[in-house]
Scaffold this motif. Structure first.
Motif, PDB file in Angstrom:
ATOM      1  N   ASN A  21     -16.580 -28.885 -22.418  1.00  0.00           N
ATOM      2  CA  ASN A  21     -15.460 -29.668 -21.899  1.00  0.00           C
ATOM      3  C   ASN A  21     -14.369 -29.923 -22.932  1.00  0.00           C
ATOM      4  O   ASN A  21     -13.396 -30.605 -22.639  1.00  0.00           O
ATOM      5  CB  ASN A  21     -15.964 -30.990 -21.320  1.00  0.00           C
ATOM      6  CG  ASN A  21     -16.697 -30.780 -20.014  1.00  0.00           C
ATOM      7  OD1 ASN A  21     -16.300 -29.943 -19.208  1.00  0.00           O
ATOM      8  ND2 ASN A  21     -17.783 -31.510 -19.813  1.00  0.00           N
ATOM      9  N   ARG A  22     -14.505 -29.364 -24.117  1.00  0.00           N
ATOM     10  CA  ARG A  22     -13.471 -29.515 -25.146  1.00  0.00           C
ATOM     11  C   ARG A  22     -12.252 -28.666 -24.800  1.00  0.00           C
ATOM     12  O   ARG A  22     -12.354 -27.650 -24.113  1.00  0.00           O
ATOM     13  CB  ARG A  22     -14.000 -29.087 -26.511  1.00  0.00           C
ATOM     14  CG  ARG A  22     -15.024 -30.033 -27.075  1.00  0.00           C
ATOM     15  CD  ARG A  22     -15.397 -29.620 -28.466  1.00  0.00           C
ATOM     16  NE  ARG A  22     -16.488 -30.441 -28.977  1.00  0.00           N
ATOM     17  CZ  ARG A  22     -17.121 -30.194 -30.102  1.00  0.00           C
ATOM     18  NH1 ARG A  22     -16.777 -29.175 -30.862  1.00  0.00           N
ATOM     19  NH2 ARG A  22     -18.097 -30.980 -30.487  1.00  0.00           N
ATOM     20  N   THR A  23     -11.106 -29.085 -25.331  1.00  0.00           N
ATOM     21  CA  THR A  23      -9.860 -28.338 -25.146  1.00  0.00           C
ATOM     22  C   THR A  23      -9.288 -27.975 -26.510  1.00  0.00           C
ATOM     23  O   THR A  23      -9.608 -28.608 -27.514  1.00  0.00           O
ATOM     24  CB  THR A  23      -8.821 -29.173 -24.365  1.00  0.00           C
ATOM     25  OG1 THR A  23      -8.543 -30.364 -25.094  1.00  0.00           O
ATOM     26  CG2 THR A  23      -9.331 -29.520 -22.975  1.00  0.00           C
ATOM     27  N   TYR A  24      -8.442 -26.970 -26.541  1.00  0.00           N
ATOM     28  CA  TYR A  24      -7.856 -26.534 -27.806  1.00  0.00           C
ATOM     29  C   TYR A  24      -6.539 -27.241 -28.111  1.00  0.00           C
ATOM     30  O   TYR A  24      -6.024 -27.160 -29.226  1.00  0.00           O
ATOM     31  CB  TYR A  24      -7.679 -25.012 -27.851  1.00  0.00           C
ATOM     32  CG  TYR A  24      -6.750 -24.441 -26.808  1.00  0.00           C
ATOM     33  CD1 TYR A  24      -5.408 -24.225 -27.085  1.00  0.00           C
ATOM     34  CD2 TYR A  24      -7.218 -24.101 -25.541  1.00  0.00           C
ATOM     35  CE1 TYR A  24      -4.556 -23.702 -26.131  1.00  0.00           C
ATOM     36  CE2 TYR A  24      -6.383 -23.564 -24.591  1.00  0.00           C
ATOM     37  CZ  TYR A  24      -5.052 -23.371 -24.877  1.00  0.00           C
ATOM     38  OH  TYR A  24      -4.218 -22.841 -23.932  1.00  0.00           O
ATOM     39  N   ASP A  49      -3.955 -30.772 -26.267  1.00  0.00           N
ATOM     40  CA  ASP A  49      -3.798 -31.726 -25.159  1.00  0.00           C
ATOM     41  C   ASP A  49      -3.271 -31.009 -23.921  1.00  0.00           C
ATOM     42  O   ASP A  49      -2.303 -30.240 -23.996  1.00  0.00           O
ATOM     43  CB  ASP A  49      -2.822 -32.854 -25.538  1.00  0.00           C
ATOM     44  CG  ASP A  49      -3.433 -33.840 -26.506  1.00  0.00           C
ATOM     45  OD1 ASP A  49      -4.675 -33.895 -26.605  1.00  0.00           O
ATOM     46  OD2 ASP A  49      -2.657 -34.572 -27.168  1.00  0.00           O
ATOM     47  N   SER A 103      -4.682 -28.667 -22.216  1.00  0.00           N
ATOM     48  CA  SER A 103      -5.113 -27.271 -22.017  1.00  0.00           C
ATOM     49  C   SER A 103      -6.391 -27.225 -21.192  1.00  0.00           C
ATOM     50  O   SER A 103      -7.038 -28.240 -20.934  1.00  0.00           O
ATOM     51  CB  SER A 103      -5.327 -26.576 -23.360  1.00  0.00           C
ATOM     52  OG  SER A 103      -6.514 -27.043 -23.982  1.00  0.00           O
ATOM     53  N   TRP A 104      -6.760 -26.010 -20.820  1.00  0.00           N
ATOM     54  CA  TRP A 104      -8.017 -25.817 -20.118  1.00  0.00           C
ATOM     55  C   TRP A 104      -9.182 -26.112 -21.047  1.00  0.00           C
ATOM     56  O   TRP A 104      -9.070 -25.972 -22.267  1.00  0.00           O
ATOM     57  CB  TRP A 104      -8.126 -24.380 -19.625  1.00  0.00           C
ATOM     58  CG  TRP A 104      -7.217 -24.046 -18.494  1.00  0.00           C
ATOM     59  CD1 TRP A 104      -6.706 -24.892 -17.544  1.00  0.00           C
ATOM     60  CD2 TRP A 104      -6.707 -22.756 -18.177  1.00  0.00           C
ATOM     61  NE1 TRP A 104      -5.925 -24.201 -16.666  1.00  0.00           N
ATOM     62  CE2 TRP A 104      -5.903 -22.886 -17.039  1.00  0.00           C
ATOM     63  CE3 TRP A 104      -6.845 -21.506 -18.756  1.00  0.00           C
ATOM     64  CZ2 TRP A 104      -5.256 -21.809 -16.452  1.00  0.00           C
ATOM     65  CZ3 TRP A 104      -6.207 -20.433 -18.168  1.00  0.00           C
ATOM     66  CH2 TRP A 104      -5.417 -20.581 -17.033  1.00  0.00           C
ATOM     67  N   THR A 105     -10.311 -26.461 -20.441  1.00  0.00           N
ATOM     68  CA  THR A 105     -11.530 -26.657 -21.216  1.00  0.00           C
ATOM     69  C   THR A 105     -12.118 -25.302 -21.594  1.00  0.00           C
ATOM     70  O   THR A 105     -11.719 -24.259 -21.035  1.00  0.00           O
ATOM     71  CB  THR A 105     -12.586 -27.425 -20.401  1.00  0.00           C
ATOM     72  OG1 THR A 105     -12.977 -26.608 -19.281  1.00  0.00           O
ATOM     73  CG2 THR A 105     -12.061 -28.776 -19.922  1.00  0.00           C
ATOM     74  N   GLN A 132     -13.403 -23.726 -18.466  1.00  0.00           N
ATOM     75  CA  GLN A 132     -12.333 -23.141 -17.653  1.00  0.00           C
ATOM     76  C   GLN A 132     -11.799 -21.858 -18.283  1.00  0.00           C
ATOM     77  O   GLN A 132     -11.463 -20.905 -17.570  1.00  0.00           O
ATOM     78  CB  GLN A 132     -11.189 -24.146 -17.470  1.00  0.00           C
ATOM     79  CG  GLN A 132     -11.514 -25.269 -16.512  1.00  0.00           C
ATOM     80  CD  GLN A 132     -10.410 -26.310 -16.495  1.00  0.00           C
ATOM     81  OE1 GLN A 132      -9.990 -26.822 -17.547  1.00  0.00           O
ATOM     82  NE2 GLN A 132      -9.932 -26.642 -15.302  1.00  0.00           N
ATOM     83  N   HIS A 188      -7.791 -15.727 -25.714  1.00  0.00           N
ATOM     84  CA  HIS A 188      -8.557 -16.879 -25.226  1.00  0.00           C
ATOM     85  C   HIS A 188      -9.832 -17.129 -26.021  1.00  0.00           C
ATOM     86  O   HIS A 188     -10.286 -18.274 -26.111  1.00  0.00           O
ATOM     87  CB  HIS A 188      -8.835 -16.748 -23.736  1.00  0.00           C
ATOM     88  CG  HIS A 188      -7.621 -17.010 -22.897  1.00  0.00           C
ATOM     89  ND1 HIS A 188      -6.846 -18.142 -23.042  1.00  0.00           N
ATOM     90  CD2 HIS A 188      -7.041 -16.286 -21.921  1.00  0.00           C
ATOM     91  CE1 HIS A 188      -5.841 -18.112 -22.182  1.00  0.00           C
ATOM     92  NE2 HIS A 188      -5.934 -16.986 -21.488  1.00  0.00           N
ATOM     93  N   HIS A 240      -8.659 -19.395 -28.539  1.00  0.00           N
ATOM     94  CA  HIS A 240      -8.518 -20.750 -27.990  1.00  0.00           C
ATOM     95  C   HIS A 240      -9.870 -21.460 -27.969  1.00  0.00           C
ATOM     96  O   HIS A 240      -9.973 -22.644 -28.333  1.00  0.00           O
ATOM     97  CB  HIS A 240      -7.953 -20.702 -26.569  1.00  0.00           C
ATOM     98  CG  HIS A 240      -6.494 -20.435 -26.506  1.00  0.00           C
ATOM     99  ND1 HIS A 240      -5.909 -19.823 -25.430  1.00  0.00           N
ATOM    100  CD2 HIS A 240      -5.498 -20.704 -27.379  1.00  0.00           C
ATOM    101  CE1 HIS A 240      -4.609 -19.719 -25.640  1.00  0.00           C
ATOM    102  NE2 HIS A 240      -4.337 -20.238 -26.813  1.00  0.00           N
ATOM    103  N   ALA A 278     -10.937 -24.897 -29.973  1.00  0.00           N
ATOM    104  CA  ALA A 278     -11.489 -26.074 -29.276  1.00  0.00           C
ATOM    105  C   ALA A 278     -12.810 -26.502 -29.899  1.00  0.00           C
ATOM    106  O   ALA A 278     -13.068 -27.709 -30.064  1.00  0.00           O
ATOM    107  CB  ALA A 278     -11.679 -25.770 -27.797  1.00  0.00           C
TER     108      ALA A 278
END
Length: 169
Positions: free
Chosen positions: A48-51, A53, A55-57, A60, A159, A162, A166
């Motif tokens: 559930n972390r994002t790279y 604010d 952004s997708w997890t 995702q 990605h 990314h 994250a």
């Protein structure tokens, strides 16, 4: 570094050679191994972390990579079999919110393994003439087979970076 483009923007040589294509195919061929090594042992909190604010997890992103490769593979095949077909775009932000993006990431990694195997098989059979075949993305520009293969490789690496950003936060 711009975290939106951690490996830079897609750059395609003016004249793409079969050697360029083969280099990109090598990246695609072993991508799922590298992706699996990165996400296989992650727990829900890490997924559930994002790279950045908004952004997708990580979860995702993994599902998006599979969704995108699926769409790009179809466009590649259409460019090779039809005369400059117009293909629909897909709303990746809406796709990222669909219920299947809450599945375990393994489902998308398995999908990617099959899609990438097909892309690589198809890619190694391309001729110089086929590199110039094209499709037109609805509401956008014409895209050649050569550019599409470059984007297939770049997009996955983009990605994966990314995801690594994250996970490093």
């Amino acid at each position: 570094m711009d975290v939106r483009f951690p490996i830079g923007k897609l750059e395609v040589p003016n004249k793409v050679t079969l050697e360029n294509v083969h280099e990109w195919l090598e990246e695609i061929e072993n991508y799922t191994i590298r992706l699996r090594e990165t996400v296989d042992t992650l727990n829900d909190e890490e997924l559930n972390r994002t790279y950045r604010d908004g952004s997708w997890t990580v979860r995702q992103l993994v599902h998006h990579i599979a969704d995108s490769q699926l769409n790009m593979y179809q466009r590649l095949k259409l460019a090779l079999t039809d005369e400059n077909p117009t293909v629909p775009a897909f709303d990746q932000d809406k796709w990222a919110l669909e219920p299947d993006t809450r599945l375990p990431v393994e489902s998308s990694i398995k999908l990617l393994e099959g899609i990438n195997e097909r892309i690589v098989s198809l890619g190694y059979s391309l001729t110089k003439e086929q590199l110039d075949r094209a499709f037109t993305l609805q509401k956008s520009d014409e895209i050649t087979v050569a550019t599409k293969v470059a984007k297939l490789a770049w997009h996955e690496e983009h990605h994966l970076s990314h995801i690594k950003i994250a996970l490093s936060e």
